[in-house]
Design an enzyme around this catalytic site. Structure first.
Site, PDB file in Angstrom:
ATOM      1  N   GLY A 199       0.792  -1.229   0.000  1.00 21.32           N
ATOM      2  CA  GLY A 199       0.000   0.000   0.000  1.00 21.32           C
ATOM      3  C   GLY A 199       0.821   1.275   0.000  1.00 21.32           C
ATOM      4  O   GLY A 199       0.266   2.366  -0.006  1.00 21.32           O
ATOM      5  N   HIS A 200       2.140   1.178   0.008  1.00 21.20           N
ATOM      6  CA  HIS A 200       2.988   2.377   0.132  1.00 21.20           C
ATOM      7  C   HIS A 200       4.145   2.313  -0.850  1.00 21.20           C
ATOM      8  O   HIS A 200       5.273   2.060  -0.440  1.00 21.20           O
ATOM      9  CB  HIS A 200       3.522   2.480   1.558  1.00 21.20           C
ATOM     10  CG  HIS A 200       4.029   3.841   1.923  1.00 21.20           C
ATOM     11  ND1 HIS A 200       5.321   4.254   1.690  1.00 21.20           N
ATOM     12  CD2 HIS A 200       3.412   4.884   2.497  1.00 21.20           C
ATOM     13  CE1 HIS A 200       5.477   5.486   2.133  1.00 21.20           C
ATOM     14  NE2 HIS A 200       4.335   5.886   2.629  1.00 21.20           N
ATOM     15  N   PHE A 201       4.064   2.534  -1.961  1.00 21.13           N
ATOM     16  CA  PHE A 201       2.921   2.750  -2.846  1.00 21.13           C
ATOM     17  C   PHE A 201       2.988   1.665  -3.907  1.00 21.13           C
ATOM     18  O   PHE A 201       4.087   1.378  -4.382  1.00 21.13           O
ATOM     19  CB  PHE A 201       2.986   4.129  -3.488  1.00 21.13           C
ATOM     20  CG  PHE A 201       3.057   5.245  -2.479  1.00 21.13           C
ATOM     21  CD1 PHE A 201       1.905   5.695  -1.842  1.00 21.13           C
ATOM     22  CD2 PHE A 201       4.266   5.812  -2.123  1.00 21.13           C
ATOM     23  CE1 PHE A 201       1.971   6.723  -0.916  1.00 21.13           C
ATOM     24  CE2 PHE A 201       4.340   6.835  -1.191  1.00 21.13           C
ATOM     25  CZ  PHE A 201       3.190   7.294  -0.584  1.00 21.13           C
TER      26      PHE A 201
END
Length: 140
Positions: free
Chosen positions: A46-48
């Site tokens: 999720g990052h990224f």
């Protein structure tokens, strides 16, 4: 040198929050450790997703764990925990991406009772990635 088994004996952290892979050097007040950053780190989902970058807060956590290994390896601190009490002058200078090896150095500069202050830095390929002054409380 302290291998992963010794690190796990000192720290209570486990996957996915154990962020120290090996200790290269250790003295009374200074420790140097590494974290091999791979694309398999769960935070990269999720990052990224299109541009994976290690979150700065996790770099600081890795530095804190590095200092924790030094402090919790001491006989008088066996079985205790190290808690964040503060961070100051934190700076992020370089993005940390999959394939990087973080070389983390923590030096204790002040101790008073159960409080300790550490100057810490993380480097990649000899270039500063992050630095800061970390304050810890040592407790049960």
């Amino acid at each position: 040198m302290i291998d992963i088994q010794g690190i796990k004996e000192a720290l209570p952290h486990r996957y996915p929050m154990l962020l120290v892979d090996r200790v290269l050097e250790v003295s009374e007040d200074t420790i140097v450790a590494i974290k091999n950053v791979t694309i398999n780190e769960p935070f990269f989902n999720g990052h990224f997703p299109q541009y994976p970058v290690m979150p700065g807060v996790l770099i600081m956590e890795a530095l804190a764990q590095t200092a924790g290994v030094l402090e919790l390896s001491k006989p008088e601190n066996k079985g205790k925990l190290v808690f964040y009490a503060g961070m100051d002058k934190v700076k992020f200078k370089k993005q940390v991406v999959p394939g990087d090896q973080l070389v983390m150095t923590a030096t204790f500069v002040k101790r008073r009772g159960t409080i300790a202050v550490v100057e810490a830095k993380a480097e990649v390929d000899g270039k500063l990635a992050a630095s800061g002054i970390l304050t810890f409380a040592i407790g049960n």
